[in-house]
Design a protein around this motif. Structure first.
Motif, PDB file in Angstrom:
ATOM      1  N   SER A  15       0.839  -1.190   0.000  1.00  0.00           N
ATOM      2  CA  SER A  15       0.000   0.000   0.000  1.00  0.00           C
ATOM      3  C   SER A  15       0.881   1.249   0.000  1.00  0.00           C
ATOM      4  N   LEU A  16       0.255   2.374  -0.278  1.00  0.00           N
ATOM      5  CA  LEU A  16       0.970   3.651  -0.234  1.00  0.00           C
ATOM      6  C   LEU A  16       1.493   3.905   1.175  1.00  0.00           C
ATOM      7  N   GLY A  17       0.693   3.591   2.195  1.00  0.00           N
ATOM      8  CA  GLY A  17       1.105   3.805   3.575  1.00  0.00           C
ATOM      9  C   GLY A  17       2.357   3.031   3.935  1.00  0.00           C
ATOM     10  N   LEU A  18       2.424   1.762   3.515  1.00  0.00           N
ATOM     11  CA  LEU A  18       3.613   0.950   3.806  1.00  0.00           C
ATOM     12  C   LEU A  18       4.838   1.534   3.106  1.00  0.00           C
ATOM     13  N   LEU A  19       4.668   1.965   1.868  1.00  0.00           N
ATOM     14  CA  LEU A  19       5.795   2.559   1.148  1.00  0.00           C
ATOM     15  C   LEU A  19       6.257   3.833   1.849  1.00  0.00           C
ATOM     16  N   PHE A  20       5.311   4.683   2.245  1.00  0.00           N
ATOM     17  CA  PHE A  20       5.664   5.922   2.950  1.00  0.00           C
ATOM     18  C   PHE A  20       6.400   5.629   4.255  1.00  0.00           C
ATOM     19  N   ASP A  21       5.905   4.655   5.016  1.00  0.00           N
ATOM     20  CA  ASP A  21       6.560   4.305   6.274  1.00  0.00           C
ATOM     21  C   ASP A  21       7.999   3.875   6.034  1.00  0.00           C
ATOM     22  N   ALA A  22       8.204   3.071   5.013  1.00  0.00           N
ATOM     23  CA  ALA A  22       9.542   2.565   4.711  1.00  0.00           C
ATOM     24  C   ALA A  22      10.481   3.675   4.250  1.00  0.00           C
ATOM     25  N   LEU A  23       9.939   4.674   3.569  1.00  0.00           N
ATOM     26  CA  LEU A  23      10.788   5.741   3.038  1.00  0.00           C
ATOM     27  C   LEU A  23      11.029   6.870   4.028  1.00  0.00           C
ATOM     28  N   SER A  24      10.336   6.856   5.160  1.00  0.00           N
ATOM     29  CA  SER A  24      10.438   7.982   6.087  1.00  0.00           C
ATOM     30  C   SER A  24      11.721   7.973   6.907  1.00  0.00           C
ATOM     31  N   GLY A  25      12.503   6.910   6.852  1.00  0.00           N
ATOM     32  CA  GLY A  25      13.755   6.834   7.615  1.00  0.00           C
ATOM     33  C   GLY A  25      14.850   7.666   6.992  1.00  0.00           C
ATOM     34  N   ASP A  26      15.690   7.071   6.198  1.00  0.00           N
ATOM     35  CA  ASP A  26      16.829   7.737   5.568  1.00  0.00           C
ATOM     36  C   ASP A  26      16.413   8.348   4.243  1.00  0.00           C
ATOM     37  N   LYS A  27      16.046   9.605   4.281  1.00  0.00           N
ATOM     38  CA  LYS A  27      15.510  10.279   3.090  1.00  0.00           C
ATOM     39  C   LYS A  27      16.563  10.520   2.009  1.00  0.00           C
ATOM     40  N   ILE A  69      -3.984   3.300  -6.341  1.00  0.00           N
ATOM     41  CA  ILE A  69      -3.127   4.437  -6.671  1.00  0.00           C
ATOM     42  C   ILE A  69      -2.142   3.963  -7.731  1.00  0.00           C
ATOM     43  N   PHE A  70      -2.013   4.744  -8.782  1.00  0.00           N
ATOM     44  CA  PHE A  70      -1.118   4.419  -9.890  1.00  0.00           C
ATOM     45  C   PHE A  70       0.017   5.439  -9.902  1.00  0.00           C
ATOM     46  N   ILE A  71       1.228   4.932  -9.903  1.00  0.00           N
ATOM     47  CA  ILE A  71       2.402   5.801 -10.011  1.00  0.00           C
ATOM     48  C   ILE A  71       3.094   5.434 -11.318  1.00  0.00           C
ATOM     49  N   GLN A  72       3.215   6.426 -12.181  1.00  0.00           N
ATOM     50  CA  GLN A  72       3.806   6.188 -13.506  1.00  0.00           C
ATOM     51  C   GLN A  72       5.288   6.557 -13.469  1.00  0.00           C
ATOM     52  N   LEU A  73       6.118   5.592 -13.837  1.00  0.00           N
ATOM     53  CA  LEU A  73       7.565   5.806 -13.887  1.00  0.00           C
ATOM     54  C   LEU A  73       8.028   5.811 -15.341  1.00  0.00           C
ATOM     55  N   TRP A  74       8.777   6.844 -15.688  1.00  0.00           N
ATOM     56  CA  TRP A  74       9.381   6.944 -17.012  1.00  0.00           C
ATOM     57  C   TRP A  74      10.837   6.538 -16.823  1.00  0.00           C
ATOM     58  N   ASP A  75      11.206   5.396 -17.348  1.00  0.00           N
ATOM     59  CA  ASP A  75      12.521   4.806 -17.130  1.00  0.00           C
ATOM     60  C   ASP A  75      13.506   5.317 -18.180  1.00  0.00           C
ATOM     61  N   ILE A  76      14.068   6.487 -17.887  1.00  0.00           N
ATOM     62  CA  ILE A  76      15.032   7.091 -18.813  1.00  0.00           C
ATOM     63  C   ILE A  76      16.301   7.458 -18.053  1.00  0.00           C
ATOM     64  N   GLU A  77      17.347   7.680 -18.799  1.00  0.00           N
ATOM     65  CA  GLU A  77      18.600   8.147 -18.219  1.00  0.00           C
ATOM     66  C   GLU A  77      18.840   9.541 -18.759  1.00  0.00           C
ATOM     67  N   GLN A 101      -6.845  13.298  -3.462  1.00  0.00           N
ATOM     68  CA  GLN A 101      -6.991  12.515  -2.239  1.00  0.00           C
ATOM     69  C   GLN A 101      -6.416  11.121  -2.466  1.00  0.00           C
ATOM     70  N   LEU A 102      -5.372  10.788  -1.683  1.00  0.00           N
ATOM     71  CA  LEU A 102      -4.732   9.481  -1.785  1.00  0.00           C
ATOM     72  C   LEU A 102      -5.006   8.696  -0.506  1.00  0.00           C
ATOM     73  N   ASP A 103      -5.550   7.510  -0.656  1.00  0.00           N
ATOM     74  CA  ASP A 103      -5.863   6.632   0.462  1.00  0.00           C
ATOM     75  C   ASP A 103      -4.611   5.828   0.800  1.00  0.00           C
ATOM     76  N   GLY A 104      -4.086   6.010   2.002  1.00  0.00           N
ATOM     77  CA  GLY A 104      -2.857   5.324   2.404  1.00  0.00           C
ATOM     78  C   GLY A 104      -2.966   3.815   2.403  1.00  0.00           C
ATOM     79  N   SER A 105      -4.190   3.281   2.502  1.00  0.00           N
ATOM     80  CA  SER A 105      -4.357   1.824   2.507  1.00  0.00           C
ATOM     81  C   SER A 105      -4.544   1.259   1.102  1.00  0.00           C
TER      82      SER A 105
END
Length: 174
Positions: A15-27, A69-77, A101-105
């Protein structure tokens, strides 16, 4: 860092919430997505974030409703860019929440393309901290039959109840 230990990768989509929790440490840690057996290029962009509420009827005529929730990644260099920092990714998504409005779950779906190949849908596993970077494994999002998935989950619960540690002592699994 709150990213999940290497030995505890979750196979299910996150979920978005789990991803946010994981990223909140070492930014400052680089955030590296992996798909099709390789990492995204260092210059990848988040080109779009969208949220949707869906209503459907599955193949067993059961009504279904969910938020995604859809996150679109453009894989370019691009030039000398490095992989996006976890904090920057977090800030981009946080900025989106000011307008959408993004639902964290809500489960995340990643749409990935290199700008040449068609966009493909991926599920994300839990983030893992490895070698100073946060790694997120993306796997192709398969089609599924929800009635069959529910049946399999129920059968798995029954087997666990019968053959779990407590039940094994009762002679259930003998």
């Amino acid at each position: 860092m709150n990213a999940i230990d290497n030995n505890k990768i979750q196979a299910e989509e996150i979920s978005l919430g789990l991803l946010f929790d994981a990223l909140s440490g070492d930014k400052d840690a680089p955030l590296v997505f992996h798909y099709d057996g390789r990492p995204v290029k260092p210059g990848y962009h988040i080109t779009e974030v969208k949220a949707g509420q869906f209503s459907a009827l599955d193949c067993g005529a059961n009504p279904e409703a969910w938020t995604a929730i859809f996150i679109q990644l453009w894989d370019i260099e691009e030039g000398e860019r490095t992989h996006m920092a976890a904090g920057k990714f977090h800030a981009i998504i946080r900025k989106v929440t000011e307008h959408v409005q993004l639902d964290g779950s809500a489960k995340l779906t990643f749409e990935v393309s290199d700008g040449v190949r068609p966009m493909q849908l991926y599920c994300a596993a839990a983030p893992v901290l490895r070698a100073g970077a946060v790694h997120v494994e993306l796997s192709p999002q398969p089609a599924s039959c929800k009635p069959r998935d529910r049946w399999l989950a129920e059968e798995s619960k029954k087997a666990a109840a019968c053959c779990g540690p407590a039940a094994a002592r009762s002679g259930c699994c003998a």
